[in-house]
Design an enzyme around this catalytic site. Structure first.
Site, PDB file in Angstrom:
ATOM      1  N   GLY A 166       0.958  -1.354  -0.128  1.00 51.62           N
ATOM      2  CA  GLY A 166       0.108  -0.094   0.103  1.00 51.62           C
ATOM      3  C   GLY A 166       0.595   1.283   0.108  1.00 51.62           C
ATOM      4  O   GLY A 166       1.369   1.604   0.993  1.00 51.62           O
ATOM      5  N   GLY A 223      -0.108   4.458  -0.916  1.00 48.39           N
ATOM      6  CA  GLY A 223      -0.495   6.001  -0.860  1.00 48.39           C
ATOM      7  C   GLY A 223      -0.006   6.694  -0.183  1.00 48.39           C
ATOM      8  O   GLY A 223       1.254   6.429   0.398  1.00 48.39           O
ATOM      9  N   ARG A 224      -0.958   7.651   0.310  1.00 47.39           N
ATOM     10  CA  ARG A 224       0.928   8.404   0.837  1.00 47.39           C
ATOM     11  C   ARG A 224       0.877   8.614   1.849  1.00 47.39           C
ATOM     12  O   ARG A 224       2.112   8.613   2.964  1.00 47.39           O
ATOM     13  CB  ARG A 224      -0.587  10.099   0.624  1.00 47.39           C
ATOM     14  CG  ARG A 224       0.040  11.401   1.111  1.00 47.39           C
ATOM     15  CD  ARG A 224      -1.293  12.509   1.034  1.00 47.39           C
ATOM     16  NE  ARG A 224       0.110  14.500   1.336  1.00 47.39           N
ATOM     17  CZ  ARG A 224      -0.705  14.734   1.564  1.00 47.39           C
ATOM     18  NH1 ARG A 224      -2.287  15.328   0.940  1.00 47.39           N
ATOM     19  NH2 ARG A 224       0.070  15.843   1.463  1.00 47.39           N
ATOM     20  N   MET A 225       0.183   7.689   2.722  1.00 44.06           N
ATOM     21  CA  MET A 225       0.910   7.718   3.934  1.00 44.06           C
ATOM     22  C   MET A 225       2.272   6.324   3.999  1.00 44.06           C
ATOM     23  O   MET A 225       2.721   6.644   4.471  1.00 44.06           O
ATOM     24  CB  MET A 225      -0.560   7.167   5.279  1.00 44.06           C
ATOM     25  CG  MET A 225      -0.210   6.874   6.844  1.00 44.06           C
ATOM     26  SD  MET A 225      -1.469   7.433   7.807  1.00 44.06           S
ATOM     27  CE  MET A 225      -0.732   7.078   9.216  1.00 44.06           C
ATOM     28  N   GLY A 226       1.519   5.591   3.381  1.00 40.68           N
ATOM     29  CA  GLY A 226       2.749   4.608   3.511  1.00 40.68           C
ATOM     30  C   GLY A 226       3.844   4.517   2.857  1.00 40.68           C
ATOM     31  O   GLY A 226       4.108   3.907   3.120  1.00 40.68           O
ATOM     32  N   ASN A 286      -6.554   1.581  10.227  1.00 37.18           N
ATOM     33  CA  ASN A 286      -7.361   1.796  10.827  1.00 37.18           C
ATOM     34  C   ASN A 286      -8.788   0.733  10.798  1.00 37.18           C
ATOM     35  O   ASN A 286      -9.832   0.206  10.889  1.00 37.18           O
ATOM     36  CB  ASN A 286      -8.492   2.489  10.742  1.00 37.18           C
ATOM     37  CG  ASN A 286      -7.568   4.166  11.412  1.00 37.18           C
ATOM     38  OD1 ASN A 286      -7.117   3.948  11.970  1.00 37.18           O
ATOM     39  ND2 ASN A 286      -7.566   4.991  10.599  1.00 37.18           N
ATOM     40  N   SER A 305      -1.127   6.501  14.468  1.00 38.85           N
ATOM     41  CA  SER A 305      -1.200   7.876  14.024  1.00 38.85           C
ATOM     42  C   SER A 305      -0.487   9.696  13.739  1.00 38.85           C
ATOM     43  O   SER A 305       0.747   8.871  14.187  1.00 38.85           O
ATOM     44  CB  SER A 305      -2.103   8.421  14.912  1.00 38.85           C
ATOM     45  OG  SER A 305      -3.026   9.676  15.459  1.00 38.85           O
ATOM     46  N   GLY A 334      -0.993  11.415  10.213  1.00 44.85           N
ATOM     47  CA  GLY A 334      -1.099  11.167   8.858  1.00 44.85           C
ATOM     48  C   GLY A 334      -0.369  11.601   8.493  1.00 44.85           C
ATOM     49  O   GLY A 334       0.691  10.736   8.493  1.00 44.85           O
ATOM     50  N   LYS A 394      -5.783   2.745  19.102  1.00 43.85           N
ATOM     51  CA  LYS A 394      -6.458   3.530  17.997  1.00 43.85           C
ATOM     52  C   LYS A 394      -7.937   3.760  17.943  1.00 43.85           C
ATOM     53  O   LYS A 394      -8.457   5.067  17.341  1.00 43.85           O
ATOM     54  CB  LYS A 394      -5.611   3.007  16.656  1.00 43.85           C
ATOM     55  CG  LYS A 394      -5.692   3.747  15.509  1.00 43.85           C
ATOM     56  CD  LYS A 394      -4.727   5.202  16.281  1.00 43.85           C
ATOM     57  CE  LYS A 394      -4.887   6.028  14.711  1.00 43.85           C
ATOM     58  NZ  LYS A 394      -5.827   6.645  13.634  1.00 43.85           N
ATOM     59  N   HIS A 396      -8.728   6.320  20.342  1.00 43.52           N
ATOM     60  CA  HIS A 396      -7.938   7.469  20.648  1.00 43.52           C
ATOM     61  C   HIS A 396      -8.855   8.393  19.002  1.00 43.52           C
ATOM     62  O   HIS A 396      -8.815   9.695  19.297  1.00 43.52           O
ATOM     63  CB  HIS A 396      -6.403   6.583  19.386  1.00 43.52           C
ATOM     64  CG  HIS A 396      -5.410   8.095  18.841  1.00 43.52           C
ATOM     65  ND1 HIS A 396      -6.192   8.980  17.826  1.00 43.52           N
ATOM     66  CD2 HIS A 396      -4.528   9.195  19.663  1.00 43.52           C
ATOM     67  CE1 HIS A 396      -5.102   9.815  17.468  1.00 43.52           C
ATOM     68  NE2 HIS A 396      -4.365   9.846  17.972  1.00 43.52           N
ATOM     69  N   ASN A 397      -9.350   7.703  18.472  1.00 43.74           N
ATOM     70  CA  ASN A 397      -9.483   8.605  17.369  1.00 43.74           C
ATOM     71  C   ASN A 397     -11.397   8.590  18.046  1.00 43.74           C
ATOM     72  O   ASN A 397     -11.853   9.677  17.312  1.00 43.74           O
ATOM     73  CB  ASN A 397     -10.454   7.296  15.345  1.00 43.74           C
ATOM     74  CG  ASN A 397      -8.912   7.457  15.278  1.00 43.74           C
ATOM     75  OD1 ASN A 397      -8.563   7.936  15.790  1.00 43.74           O
ATOM     76  ND2 ASN A 397      -9.049   7.403  13.699  1.00 43.74           N
ATOM     77  N   GLU A 401     -10.803  11.999  19.499  1.00 46.70           N
ATOM     78  CA  GLU A 401     -10.836  13.092  18.415  1.00 46.70           C
ATOM     79  C   GLU A 401     -11.640  13.490  17.892  1.00 46.70           C
ATOM     80  O   GLU A 401     -11.846  15.133  18.021  1.00 46.70           O
ATOM     81  CB  GLU A 401      -9.523  11.933  17.506  1.00 46.70           C
ATOM     82  CG  GLU A 401      -9.444  13.527  16.199  1.00 46.70           C
ATOM     83  CD  GLU A 401      -8.869  12.680  15.080  1.00 46.70           C
ATOM     84  OE1 GLU A 401      -9.273  12.279  13.711  1.00 46.70           O
ATOM     85  OE2 GLU A 401      -7.643  12.210  15.522  1.00 46.70           O
ATOM     86  N   TYR A 402     -12.714  12.906  17.741  1.00 45.02           N
ATOM     87  CA  TYR A 402     -14.230  13.266  17.821  1.00 45.02           C
ATOM     88  C   TYR A 402     -14.315  14.183  18.419  1.00 45.02           C
ATOM     89  O   TYR A 402     -15.125  15.188  17.674  1.00 45.02           O
ATOM     90  CB  TYR A 402     -14.716  12.165  17.524  1.00 45.02           C
ATOM     91  CG  TYR A 402     -14.991  10.851  16.646  1.00 45.02           C
ATOM     92  CD1 TYR A 402     -14.133  11.046  15.301  1.00 45.02           C
ATOM     93  CD2 TYR A 402     -16.364  10.584  15.856  1.00 45.02           C
ATOM     94  CE1 TYR A 402     -13.912   9.997  14.312  1.00 45.02           C
ATOM     95  CE2 TYR A 402     -15.994  10.116  14.372  1.00 45.02           C
ATOM     96  CZ  TYR A 402     -15.092   9.414  13.735  1.00 45.02           C
ATOM     97  OH  TYR A 402     -14.995   8.466  12.538  1.00 45.02           O
TER      98      TYR A 402
END
Length: 301
Positions: A7, A9-12, A95, A121, A123, A173, A176-177, A180-181
């Site tokens: 993977g 993508g941007r984070m990976g 996630n 975490s 981003g 996690k 944690h999220n 965050e909400y």
């Protein structure tokens, strides 16, 4: 240490680059050719298939999944299982729901393969600031891969740790999220009150900047709030639609199952759902009821 990243993508890709900066070797795979090309430009060895990726890595292998939660994780593991040898370890840094992680750990154990679920975490800022990592699974495996976690974390001995058996990393996690909400909702409501008090003429970005220093409500989320308001004070062009990716729902469901009162997180989730109701049928019914029992009248479209 060698790692396979699945993977890109941007984070990976960002995580892979941070590992490269720390002196580790990273090979990666993504089904998208554009993602592979972009990763290769950043120094990541890009394989064109999972078998090629596995062949690039010395045993025992570590394969880190950064793919969307759900069926794609199961599909990726199913494709990997025939390629793995006893002692290899699969790491899920996405996630995923913690019960899915527990099931996947048991499945891989049947083959003699290891499992770690890593609540990640940080981003898009993690490349430079580091990532917070809560690790679930076998403690010995976590220790074996500690050089990778130290390279990804904000500092070698801070911001990461083994928190429990399989599923624990993703459970932490999830919570944690959920937190965050609630934090994000509180900031949003507070600044909405300031914005509505137009006779006092608040500069919202200025207030956010002041609160960033010394205030008891200072945080990284407040830093991001200040940046957003400075760049676009009226938030022009942004639709009042707030998505969720599942962790808040799971947190609320677990709170109910555990008989834990979590009204702030629950209400923050409900506000996100409310933001998507273009028709606002419930509000129309409320207006109709007020008119029916009190003759208050209704505002027509």
């Amino acid at each position: 240490m060698d790692l396979g990243m699945i993977g890109l993508g941007r984070m990976g890709a960002n995580m892979a680059e941070r590992l490269l900066r720390g002196g580790h070797r990273v090979a990666g795979f993504d089904p998208g050719e554009a993602a592979r090309t972009a990763a290769a430009a950043r120094g990541i060895e890009a394989a064109t298939s999972l078998p090629e990726l596995v062949a690039l890595l010395p045993a025992p292998r570590a394969l880190w999944l950064m793919v969307p939660a759900g069926r794609i994780v199961d599909d990726t593991i199913a494709a990997l299982r025939p390629l793995l040898a006893p002692g290899d370890v699969v790491i899920d840094g996405g996630n995923s729901f913690y019960r899915d992680s527990q099931r996947r750990a048991a499945l891989l154990a049947e083959d003699g393969s290891g499992w770690l679920d890593v609540g990640t975490s940080g981003g898009i800022w993690g490349l430079d600031e580091g990532y917070s990592l809560t690790i679930g699974g076998d403690a010995a495996l976590a220790q074996r891969l500690a050089p990778l976690f130290r390279a990804l974390a904000p500092a070698p001995e801070r911001g990461w740790g083994h928190v429990g058996p399989a599923g624990a990393g993703h459970f932490a996690k999830m919570v944690h999220n959920g937190i965050e909400y609630g934090l994000m909702q509180a900031y949003a409501e507070g600044f909405a009150i300031l914005q509505r008090k137009q006779d006092l003429g608040f500069d919202l970005a200025q207030v956010a900047d002041i609160w960033r220093e010394g205030s008891v409500v200072r945080s990284w989320l407040l830093d991001l709030t200040a940046d957003a308001l400075r760049g676009n004070p009226a938030l022009d062009g942004i639709a009042p639609f707030v998505a969720d990716s599942g962790e808040g729902r799971w947190t609320v469901a677990e709170a109910i199952d555990l008989n834990v009162a979590a009204p702030v997180i629950t209400q923050a989730l409900l506000e996100r759902l409310r933001s998507r109701d273009d028709a606002a049928f419930a509000d129309k019914l409320l207006a109709a009821l007020r008119d029916a029992f009190g003759g208050h009248g209704v505002k027509r479209d």
